[in-house]
Motif scaffolding. Structure first.
Motif, short mmCIF file in Angstrom:
data_model
loop_
_atom_site.label_atom_id
_atom_site.label_comp_id
_atom_site.label_asym_id
_atom_site.label_seq_id
_atom_site.Cartn_x
_atom_site.Cartn_y
_atom_site.Cartn_z
N ASP A 32 -0.32 -5.57 -0.54
CA ASP A 32 -0.46 -4.11 -0.61
C ASP A 32 -0.07 -3.35 0.66
O ASP A 32 -0.26 -2.15 0.73
CB ASP A 32 -1.91 -3.71 -0.98
CG ASP A 32 -2.16 -3.89 -2.47
OD1 ASP A 32 -1.17 -4.07 -3.22
OD2 ASP A 32 -3.33 -3.87 -2.88
N GLY A 34 2.94 -3.01 1.58
CA GLY A 34 4.18 -2.29 1.28
C GLY A 34 5.46 -3.10 1.36
O GLY A 34 6.54 -2.52 1.47
N LYS A 35 5.36 -4.41 1.26
CA LYS A 35 6.56 -5.26 1.34
C LYS A 35 7.55 -4.94 0.23
O LYS A 35 8.73 -4.72 0.49
CB LYS A 35 6.17 -6.75 1.22
CG LYS A 35 5.23 -7.23 2.30
CD LYS A 35 4.86 -8.70 2.13
CE LYS A 35 4.02 -8.98 0.90
NZ LYS A 35 2.67 -8.39 0.94
N THR A 36 7.02 -4.91 -1.01
CA THR A 36 7.90 -4.67 -2.16
C THR A 36 8.50 -3.27 -2.07
O THR A 36 9.70 -3.08 -2.30
CB THR A 36 7.10 -4.81 -3.47
OG1 THR A 36 6.36 -6.03 -3.40
CG2 THR A 36 7.98 -4.82 -4.68
N SER A 37 7.66 -2.29 -1.71
CA SER A 37 8.15 -0.91 -1.61
C SER A 37 9.25 -0.80 -0.56
O SER A 37 10.24 -0.09 -0.75
CB SER A 37 7.01 0.04 -1.23
OG SER A 37 5.92 -0.14 -2.08
N ASP A 148 3.67 8.03 6.64
CA ASP A 148 3.53 9.34 5.99
C ASP A 148 2.07 9.70 5.80
O ASP A 148 1.73 10.86 5.58
CB ASP A 148 4.27 9.32 4.63
CG ASP A 148 3.74 8.23 3.72
OD1 ASP A 148 3.01 8.54 2.78
OD2 ASP A 148 4.05 7.04 3.97
N ALA A 214 7.74 3.39 3.58
CA ALA A 214 8.50 2.84 2.46
C ALA A 214 8.54 3.86 1.34
O ALA A 214 9.36 3.77 0.43
CB ALA A 214 7.86 1.54 1.98
#
Ligand code: GDP
Length: 467
Positions: A32, A34-37, A148, A214
């Motif tokens: 969670d 943010g690797k995939t994002s 962000d 991301a």
């Protein structure tokens, strides 16, 4: 760099057999964070910025060529300053795929991005990833993600790695767990190879930290620029390959594929593989010698409606991801080496694969616990971690926990060794039953760290009970 290289023939290396391949990049970090994002954002930006077809479709990896990196990174990457052809991102994030991807003597990935959520700091899988990176001597950059969400962060200020970076980085650091800087600050170049001791300009800490989002994409150009710059500066020699030579790679996954039988997804890091090559692949019991039946790549989305999801290609050169269909692959192991035989003696290639498998093989002892893992690389990582925890191993194998593992564990002399530690594997139903009747304890987890902790707690309990 390329000042004298006026004929700009950097592509297929048609005259000179030596070419530079793309550095292979892996993305690690806690769930969670943010690797995939981040990977999606990079791929998405590449699709938007690139001309149609500019990013090549691969199996298991996405190639972002230099011109696309440059259009995403703008002024930060001037293509004339580079002769590396771009970056190849491994599509499956996580330390699991990272450890699977091993090459001769180490990690296959040349660079890693360690994603850390600025709000969440270092978590168990972050630490585990750091441990793996350190052991495999893989240089990495920290992507401090989700900026962000940081109040006061001003995306309109200059690029994070420019002069204003430090002012902004204070804001990031105040949001990051203190331990991030403690850990990073304590890593020295001795932990990594000296040449690959990375330091981002204007940032006085030992490991480069690039703030990114991301979600909005902020910082992604900087991240790409830093990776491209550091690869060009420190890794160029390692990227030299004999592009026409027989291919060398690693099995990423073994998969059944409709119409093709058992296939292997491989990442090729040297040479070329051709559709009529003979190959040697690391198998469960011995090297598999077989002939390529087809080399497969994903079809462009628009064409998928027709027949297969794949299209056949005649050949592909490193660095790239490709699916290989061939007979006899049922016993192939994820993490095992793949070699093309072309122009070489078969015996010699088989010996090389045997030697590499022996090199990965875990040292076992007369007495100890049984270890199972889903890939050779994760088995190796488990063995390393157990070695550090001074837990001996009697048997270490790739695969689910099976009845015969229970049999082996049940012969242990010490109660604490009547145990099986399974990493990223299942326990087969008949094994589960047998474990109960034979009084063997099975531990399974997807985080090495936690798995070993669970086992240690169990040992503590046993010892307390004995007193
Ligand atoms: P992974 O498990 O590391 O692959 O994490 P994911 O990419 O699945 O992200 C986990 C969650 O965090 C998802 O809900 C994402 O939308 C969210 N997320 C990822 N990156 C960012 C970011 O930069 N900013 C914000 N606000 N949310 C993010």
């Amino acid at each position: 760099m390329s000042d004298t290289d006026t004929d700009t023939d950097t592509g297929a290396g048609s005259h000179d057999p030596t070419s530079l391949r793309t550095p292979i990049v892996a993305v690690l970090g806690h769930v969670d964070h943010g690797k995939t994002s981040l990977l999606d954002k990079i791929r998405g930006s590449a699709v938007i910025e690139g001309e149609a077809g500019a990013i090549t479709q691969h199996i298991g990896a996405t190639a972002v060529p230099l011109d696309v990196v440059s259009s995403i990174a703008g002024d930060l990457v001037n293509p004339d300053d580079f002769d590396l052809p771009g970056l190849l991102f491994i599509d499956t994030p996580g330390h699991h795929s990272f450890t699977t991807l091993r090459s001769r003597g180490g990690a296959l990935a040349d660079i890693a991005i360690l994603v850390v959520d600025v709000n969440d700091g270092f978590q168990p899988q972050t630490l585990e990833a750091l441990d793996i990176l350190k052991r495999s001597q893989t240089p990495f950059i920290v992507a401090a993600n989700k900026i962000d969400t940081v109040p006061g962060w001003n995306p309109n200020e200059d690029s994070p790695i420019n002069a204003t970076y430090e002012a902004q980085s204070d804001r990031v650091s105040s949001r990051l767990d203190e331990s991030l800087y403690e850990i990073i600050g304590n890593l020295s170049d001795e932990d990594f190879s000296a040449d690959l001791y990375w330091r981002v300009q204007n940032f006085q800490r030992n490991v480069g930290v690039v703030p990114v989002s991301a979600m909005t994409g902020e910082g992604v150009p900087d991240l790409l620029a830093v990776m491209m710059g550091l690869s060009q500066r420190y890794m160029k020699e390692e990227m030299e390959i004999d592009v026409q030579g027989p291919g060398v790679g690693t099995v990423l996954e073994v998969k059944e594929e409709k119409g093709f039988g058992t296939t292997i997804d491989i990442v090729l890091y040297d040479g070329t593989i051709k559709a009529d090559d003979q190959i040697v692949v690391g198998g469960m019991n011995k090297p598999i010698v077989t002939d390529v039946r087809a080399l497969l790549q994903p079809r462009p989305l628009a064409e998928i409606r027709t027949e297969s999801r794949f299209e056949k290609v005649d050949e592909i050169s490193a660095a790239s991801g490709i699916k290989v269909a061939a007979p006899e692959l049922a016993d192939a192991m994820a993490g095992a080496p793949v070699r093309v035989v072309r122009n070489r003696e078969l015996d010699e290639v088989v010996e090389e694969v045997e030697a590499e498998l022996a090199d990965i093989a875990v040292d076992t002892e007369e007495q100890g616990v049984v270890v199972k893992a889903d890939t050779l690389g994760s088995l190796e990582a488990m063995a390393d971690a157990l070695g550090e925890a001074e837990v001996p191993i009697v048997r270490a194998e790739v695969g689910d926990v099976a009845p015969r593992d229970i049999s082996v564990a049940s012969t242990a002399e010490e109660p604490k060794q009547r145990a099986i530690l399974g990493f990223n594997v299942e326990t087969l139903a008949d094994a589960e039953q047998r474990a109960e009747t034979e009084d063997v304890t099975v531990f399974t987890d997807e985080v090495i760290y936690q798995l070993i902790e669970e086992y240690e707690e169990y040992v503590d309990e046993l010892e307390r009970a004995q007193q």
